[in-house]
Design a protein around this motif. Structure first.
Motif, PDB file in Angstrom:
ATOM      1  N   VAL A  18      37.646 -12.770  29.717  1.00  0.00           N
ATOM      2  CA  VAL A  18      38.557 -11.851  29.304  1.00  0.00           C
ATOM      3  C   VAL A  18      39.965 -12.136  29.798  1.00  0.00           C
ATOM      4  N   LEU A  19      39.865 -12.593  30.880  1.00  0.00           N
ATOM      5  CA  LEU A  19      41.127 -12.921  31.517  1.00  0.00           C
ATOM      6  C   LEU A  19      41.639 -14.382  30.810  1.00  0.00           C
ATOM      7  N   PHE A  20      40.550 -15.165  30.617  1.00  0.00           N
ATOM      8  CA  PHE A  20      41.146 -16.429  29.848  1.00  0.00           C
ATOM      9  C   PHE A  20      41.739 -15.983  28.443  1.00  0.00           C
ATOM     10  N   VAL A  21      41.428 -15.223  27.532  1.00  0.00           N
ATOM     11  CA  VAL A  21      41.750 -14.796  26.289  1.00  0.00           C
ATOM     12  C   VAL A  21      43.171 -14.062  26.665  1.00  0.00           C
ATOM     13  N   VAL A  22      43.318 -13.253  27.456  1.00  0.00           N
ATOM     14  CA  VAL A  22      44.263 -12.302  27.498  1.00  0.00           C
ATOM     15  C   VAL A  22      45.492 -13.352  28.032  1.00  0.00           C
ATOM     16  N   TRP A  28      50.772 -17.693  24.483  1.00  0.00           N
ATOM     17  CA  TRP A  28      51.064 -18.140  23.130  1.00  0.00           C
ATOM     18  C   TRP A  28      52.350 -17.118  22.506  1.00  0.00           C
ATOM     19  N   ASN A  29      52.123 -15.853  22.688  1.00  0.00           N
ATOM     20  CA  ASN A  29      53.160 -15.211  22.272  1.00  0.00           C
ATOM     21  C   ASN A  29      54.510 -15.535  22.946  1.00  0.00           C
TER      22      ASN A  29
END
Length: 95
Positions: A18-22, A28-29
């Motif tokens: 989850v930390l990686f995805v966040v 990216w944004n």
């Protein structure tokens, strides 16, 4: 800082994912937002990178399997420098 690093490394795999995805999504944004102010073609660059990644994935996968097989074989056969030293009767080389 050490407490933060230890808490992240001791966390479960789900929390680490989850930390990686966040973090990945946030960066990216941020890159998208910066691209609005400049003439930066992010998606074109990402597509070019994906071509390189997709062509190297099969090679890396096969090399990983080969490495795992060779490692398993050398451990089973007691082949290699470590196996040779362990069989030696020289008192300095015995560990």
């Amino acid at each position: 800082m050490h407490k933060l690093i230890n808490s992240i490394t001791d966390a479960s795999s789900l929390i680490q994912a989850v930390l990686f995805v966040v973090i990945f999504s946030a960066l990216w944004n941020v890159e998208n937002f910066i691209g609005l102010t400049r003439n930066y073609r992010k998606w074109r660059h990402a597509f070019t990178n994906s071509i390189f990644i997709l062509t190297s994935l099969p090679v890396q996968f096969l090399l990983g399997l080969l490495f795992a097989a060779v490692t398993h074989w050398t451990a089973a056969q007691h082949f290699g420098l470590v196996g040779w030293i362990a069989k030696s009767s020289h008192p300095v080389l015995i560990f």
